[in-house]
Design an enzyme around this catalytic site. Structure first.
Site, short mmCIF file in Angstrom:
data_model
loop_
_atom_site.label_atom_id
_atom_site.label_comp_id
_atom_site.label_asym_id
_atom_site.label_seq_id
_atom_site.Cartn_x
_atom_site.Cartn_y
_atom_site.Cartn_z
N ARG A 2 0.83 -1.20 0.00
CA ARG A 2 0.00 0.00 0.00
C ARG A 2 0.86 1.25 0.00
O ARG A 2 0.54 2.24 -0.67
CB ARG A 2 -0.98 -0.01 1.17
CG ARG A 2 -2.22 0.85 0.93
CD ARG A 2 -2.08 2.24 1.52
NE ARG A 2 -1.61 2.10 2.87
CZ ARG A 2 -0.48 2.62 3.31
NH1 ARG A 2 0.26 3.37 2.53
NH2 ARG A 2 -0.08 2.41 4.55
N TRP A 21 13.92 8.79 5.32
CA TRP A 21 12.71 7.98 5.49
C TRP A 21 11.83 8.05 4.25
O TRP A 21 10.63 8.27 4.35
CB TRP A 21 11.90 8.43 6.71
CG TRP A 21 12.67 8.34 7.98
CD1 TRP A 21 13.10 9.38 8.75
CD2 TRP A 21 13.11 7.14 8.62
NE1 TRP A 21 13.79 8.91 9.83
CE2 TRP A 21 13.81 7.53 9.78
CE3 TRP A 21 13.01 5.78 8.33
CZ2 TRP A 21 14.39 6.61 10.64
CZ3 TRP A 21 13.58 4.88 9.19
CH2 TRP A 21 14.26 5.29 10.33
N THR A 38 10.05 6.38 1.16
CA THR A 38 9.57 5.12 0.61
C THR A 38 10.02 4.98 -0.85
O THR A 38 9.90 5.94 -1.61
CB THR A 38 8.03 5.08 0.68
OG1 THR A 38 7.63 5.21 2.04
CG2 THR A 38 7.46 3.78 0.12
N PHE A 83 1.41 19.45 1.40
CA PHE A 83 0.29 19.03 2.25
C PHE A 83 -0.88 18.47 1.45
O PHE A 83 -1.51 17.50 1.85
CB PHE A 83 -0.18 20.18 3.14
CG PHE A 83 0.74 20.44 4.31
CD1 PHE A 83 1.39 19.38 4.94
CD2 PHE A 83 0.97 21.72 4.78
CE1 PHE A 83 2.25 19.60 6.01
CE2 PHE A 83 1.82 21.95 5.86
CZ PHE A 83 2.47 20.89 6.47
N ARG A 108 -2.94 10.10 2.68
CA ARG A 108 -3.58 9.82 3.97
C ARG A 108 -4.95 9.18 3.77
O ARG A 108 -5.33 8.26 4.50
CB ARG A 108 -3.77 11.12 4.76
CG ARG A 108 -2.49 11.67 5.28
CD ARG A 108 -2.65 13.09 5.78
NE ARG A 108 -1.35 13.54 6.28
CZ ARG A 108 -1.10 14.79 6.66
NH1 ARG A 108 -2.04 15.73 6.59
NH2 ARG A 108 0.09 15.11 7.10
N LEU A 163 -3.88 -15.31 19.02
CA LEU A 163 -3.11 -16.42 18.46
C LEU A 163 -2.09 -17.00 19.44
O LEU A 163 -1.38 -17.95 19.11
CB LEU A 163 -2.40 -15.99 17.17
CG LEU A 163 -3.14 -16.25 15.86
CD1 LEU A 163 -4.45 -15.49 15.78
CD2 LEU A 163 -2.27 -15.88 14.66
N GLU A 183 3.05 10.04 7.15
CA GLU A 183 1.90 10.79 6.63
C GLU A 183 1.19 11.54 7.75
O GLU A 183 -0.03 11.62 7.78
CB GLU A 183 0.90 9.84 5.96
CG GLU A 183 1.47 9.11 4.77
CD GLU A 183 1.64 10.03 3.59
OE1 GLU A 183 0.94 11.05 3.53
OE2 GLU A 183 2.49 9.73 2.75
N GLY A 184 1.99 12.07 8.66
CA GLY A 184 1.42 12.75 9.82
C GLY A 184 1.27 11.76 10.94
O GLY A 184 0.53 10.77 10.80
#
Ligand SMILES: Cc1cc2nc3c(=O)[nH]c(=O)nc-3n(C[C@H](O)[C@H](O)[C@H](O)COP(=O)(O)OP(=O)(O)OC[C@H]3O[C@@H](n4cnc5c(N)ncnc54)[C@H](O)[C@@H]3O)c2cc1C
Lengths: 391, 257
Positions: free
Chosen positions: A93, A165, A167, A241, A248, A343, A368-369
Site C-alpha cells: 500500500r 525515510w 519510501t 500538504f 492519507r 493467536l 503521513e502525519g
C-alpha cells in the site's frame, strides 16, 4: 469471506466490487505467497515486476483521467485498491499510495502539460516508479523547518540537501522533491530523475517494520536539473500538504485492509484452537476481543466510505481526512495486537500475518502525519486554535 | 463470427448453506454470488477466440434476478462485447430443459456460430443445459472440452474422459461447447477494462417473453446429508499398517495403481 458486518458492499458500485474481487484474487495468487520470506529476510519484494503487474491491472493513479493512460475511476476505487493491497502487506500500500497520491497526484495537479504527458503514462503503466521527498533528518512533523535548498542558476535549478525515510528511495526513477528556494525562501516542488549527477539514492537496512518494501534516503549535492523540472503551479507548504491528503486518504482504506486480515486470521484461529476442551472462541474473553475488532472495523469502513463520497463530490476537508487516517490506523494497530494476542504463541510466528501487520502499522502510525499531528489538526479545526507550536 | 457465452451466477461454494423455507432449495439471502467456475473458462475462451480472429462479437447471456447483472459485468470486463440479462427472479426453480429453452428462444434467430457454456453449474450440477440447447437449436455439441482451436469452419477440441484419458474431437459450426476445468486460465479483469465494461451495452429481457414451458424435472427436496462417520483408523504394527494403507489406496483411489 468478506469482513462486511453492515452490508457495506451494497453501498459500493458494481465496478468497485468487481475490481476488489479481481485484485484480491491476483494478490492472493501472485503476491501473498512471497510476503513472509521477503519480510523475514528483509529482501524487498521485486517492485519492478510488481509495478508492471499493477500497471497492467490499471490500479496506479486510478482517479486520474484516461488522457494520461489512467483509468479515470473514483476516489472510492482508489480506496478499494489501497484496502486490498494492504490486506496483504502495508509495503504494497505504501507503494501504491506513494506512486498515486504523492507522485502522480502532484504532477497531475501542479505539473505542466509537458510534465503530465512525459511522466503520468509511464508511472501508470509501472514502467517508472516514483518516490516523494519531504521529510529530512531534522524536519519530520514540521516540514517548514526543511533545510534542502534549490537555487536557480542560469538555466538550471541546483538542489542541495538530504531527505530521510523516503519510501522507494533507491528504486525510484522519478523523485518529487520539496525544497526551499534559496532566493525567496518559498517551498517549491521539483521532479528529479534517477541518474542525475549529484543525486544519491539509498535504502536503509535493519528495519523492524515495512521489511518487504524499500525505505531510504535521498541526497543532493549540487544536483542540477532543468528549469522545466519544477512543478510550475504551486508554491508554499500547501503543495506537499495537499499531496499528503491523497496518501492519507488511501491509508485510511489500507488500514481497513490490514485490520480485516487480522480479524479473519484471529476469528478462524479461535474457532479451530481448542483449550480446556473447547474452541477458544467459545470463551467470553475471546469473544469480547473479536466483537471489539469487528466493531472498530465496521466504524472504520463507514468513515472511509463516507469520506470517499465527500472526495468524489469535491467536498472533503483536510481535517476530515486526518480523522479517517487517525481513526483507521488506530483500528489497525488495535486489531493487529489483539489478533496477535488471540493467536497466543503462534501470534509471534511469521507463519501468521498479525505480527507482521503489527510491526508494519507502527510505520503507518507515524508516517503521513503522526497520530499526534492528526489529533492537533482535528483540534485546530474544531477549536480554531493552533496547538502545534509554542509562540 | 457470432459467439454466445452462457453464464450463471452461483453462490460462493465456501458459504454456509441453509435450506430454504419451502425445503426445495438453499436459502439465497446472505450468500455471496459469483460466476460459476466453468462459465469463467467459457468466457475466457470466447474472448481469446475473438482476440485471435480480430473480428467477432461475443455476447454474454445470463438468466437470474437483478444481481445477475454483476456476473454479466464481469464477463464484459473480461472482454465480452454485449450483455443480455434475462430477468427471472425464479430462475433457481427452473429445470435444465426450461433454462435451455429460454436460451434457445433468445438465440434461435441470431445466427450464433459457437455457443460456449460451462460443463455444469456448481450449485445444480446437472450438466444438461448445453446438450439440450444444442438439440433445440439443431447445433452440434461437444461436452467437457479442455482444449480448443478453431480452423476453417471447424472446431478441434480435446475432451476429458474418465480415468485420465483424453479424446480429440472435431465438429463443424454451428456448435455448442461445454467447458471443463483446465481449458484455460482466466485473466484478472483490469480496472481500465472494468471501467470500459460499464459503458458496454447490457440489455434486459423479461423471462416471460422467452419461456412457455413447464418443468419436466422437479426438485422435491433439498437437504443437508447427515455427517459421515470419521475415516478409517488403521491399527497394528507399522509395516502391516503401511501394507493396509497401500492396498486401500490401490483399491479406492487412483493415487497408486
Ligand atoms: C516507513 C516509513 C516511510 C516513510 N516514507 C516517507 C516518504 O515516502 N516521504 C517522506 O517525505 N517521508 C516519509 N516518512 C517520514 C514520515 O512522514 C515522518 O517520519 C513523520 O512525518 C514524522 O516525523 P519524524 O519521524 O521526524 O518524527 P518527529 O516529528 O520528530 O516526531 C517525534 C514524536 O514527537 C511528536 N511530536 C512532534 N511534534 C509535536 C507537537 N507539536 N506536539 C505533539 N507531539 C509532537 C510526534 O507525534 C512523534 O510522536 C516515512 C516514515 C516511515 C517510518
Amino acid at each position: 469471506m468478506f469482513v462486511d458486518y453492515y452490508k457495506i458492499d451494497d453501498l459500493l458500485a458494481d465496478e468497485d466490487k468487481l475490481l476488489r474481487d479481481s485484485l484480491r484474487k491476483f494478490l492472493e495468487d501472485n503476491i501473498k505467497p512471497l510476503i513472509k520470506q521477503a519480510w523475514h529476510k528483509q529482501e524487498k519484494l521485486d517492485f519492478r515486476t510488481i509495478a508492471k503487474q499493477f500497471g497492467e491491472l490499471g490500479i496506479l493513479g486510478s482517479f486520474i483521467e484516461e488522457k494520461y493512460n489512467c483509468p479515470g475511476a473514483t476516489y472510492t476505487t482508489y480506496g478499494i485498491v489501497c484496502q486490498e493491497v494492504e490486506r496483504i502487506d502495508s509495503a504494497l500500500r505504501s507503494f501504491v499510495a506513494v506512486n498515486t497520491g504523492l507522485v502522480m497526484y502532484p504532477i497531475w495537479r501542479y505539473g505542466s502539460e509537458n510534465q503530465k504527458m512525459k511522466f503520468l503514462p509511464k508511472l501508470a503503466s509501472g514502467e517508472k516508479i516514483g518516490c516523494y521527498g519531504l521529510t529530512e533528518p531534522d524536519a519530520g512533523s514540521d516540514p517548514s523547518s526543511m533545510k534542502t535548498t534549490a537555487k536557480k542558476i542560469k538555466d538550471k535549478w541546483v538542489l542541495n540537501g538530504s531527505k530521510m525515510w523516503i519510501t522507494e528511495a533507491e528504486i525510484a526513477d522519478v523523485a518529487i522533491v520539496w525544497a526551499k528556494d534559496a532566493d525567496d525562501g518559498k517551498v517549491k516542488g521539483f521532479i528529479v530523475e534517477k541518474g542525475t549527477p549529484g543525486f544519491y539514492q539509498k535504502d536503509l537496512e535493519e528495519l523492524g517494520s515495512m521489511r518487504a518494501g524499500g525505505v531510504g534516503e535521498l541526497a543532493f549535492t549540487d544536483c542540477a536539473i532543468p528549469l522545466e523540472n519544477r512543478l510550475p503551479n504551486i508554491e508554499g507548504l500547501k503543495g506537499p500538504f495537499s499531496c499528503l491528503n491523497m496518501a492519507r486518504y488511501g491509508i485510511s482504506w489500507g488500514a481497513i485492509g490490514a485490520s480485516m486480515d487480522c480479524f479473519e486470521t484471529a476469528l478462524s484461529y479461535s474457532l479451530d484452537r481448542k483449550q480446556f476442551g473447547e474452541p477458544i472462541a467459545s470463551y467470553q474473553l475471546v469473544q469480547e476481543k473479536l466483537a471489539n475488532m469487528i466493531t472498530e472495523i465496521t466504524k472504520a469502513q463507514l468513515v472511509s466510505l463516507r469520506l470517499s463520497q465527500l472526495l468524489n463530490e469535491n467536498k472533503a476537508t483536510p481535517a476530515q481526512i486526518s480523522l479517517a487516517k487517525r481513526n483507521n490506523v488506530r483500528t489497525a494497530r488495535f486489531c493487529a495486537h489483539t489478533a496477535r494476542e488471540i493467536l497466543g504463541a503462534n501470534g509471534i510466528s511469521l507463519d501468521y500475518s498479525p505480527i507482521r501487520h503489527m510491526a508494519n502499522i507502527e510505520s503507518v502510525y507515524t508516517y503521513e502525519g503522526t497520530d499526534d499531528m492528526h489529533t492537533l489538526i482535528i483540534g485546530r479545526d474544531i477549536t480554531g486554535i493552533e496547538a502545534f507550536r509554542k509562540k | 463470427m457470432n459467439i454466445l457465452v452462457c453464464i450463471k451466477q452461483v453462490p460462493d461454494m465456501e458459504s454456509k448453506f441453509k435450506i430454504s423455507s419451502d425445503g426445495q432449495w438453499y436459502e439465497q439471502s446472505d450468500l455471496t454470488f459469483k460466476i460459476n467456475e466453468y462459465d469463467e473458462y467459457a468466457i475466457e475462451e470466447a474472448v481469446r477466440l475473438k482476440e485471435k480472429l480480430g473480428s467477432a462479437e461475443v455476447v454474454a447471456l445470463s438468466i437470474g434476478p437483478e444481481r445477475t447483472k454483476e456476473a454479466i459485468r464481469k464477463a464484459l470486463a473480461i472482454g465480452a462485447d454485449k450483455g443480455v440479462h434475462i430477468h427471472d427472479d425464479e430462475s433457481h426453480k427452473k429445470d435444465s430443459f426450461q433454462i435451455a429453452t429460454i436460451i434457445a428462444s433468445y438465440a434461435k434467430d441470431k445466427n450464433f456460430d459457437i455457443i460456449f457454456l460451462g460443463m455444469q453449474s456448481q450449485d445444480r450440477a446437472s450438466a444438461q443445459v448445453g446438450p439440450i440447447l444444442s438439440e433445440l437449436l439443431g447445433y452440434n455439441c461437444i461436452t467437457t472440452i479442455v482444449s480448443f482451436e478453431y480452423q476453417d469452419g471447424k472446431v478441434n477440441v480435446k475432451r476429458e474422459l474418465e480415468g485420465g484419458i483424453k479424446a480429440k474431437v472435431s465438429a463443424k459450426l454451428p456448435v455448442v461447447l461445454t467447458c471443463q476445468l483446465g481449458l484455460n486460465t482466466v485473466r484478472y479483469p483490469t480496472l481500465p477494462n472494468i471501467m470500459k465494461a460499464k459503458k458496454k451495452e447490457l440489455i434486459t429481457i423479461n423471462v416471460n417473453e422467452l419461456l412457455n414451458e413447464q418443468p419436466r424435472v422437479i426438485n422435491l427436496k433439498a437437504y443437508i446429508p447427515e455427517k459421515k462417520k470419521g475415516g478409517i483408523i488403521l491399527e497394528g504394527k507399522s509395516d502391516e499398517v503401511a501394507d493396509k494403507l497401500i492396498s486401500i489406496l490401490k483399491e479406492k483411489t487412483q493415487v497408486l495403481r
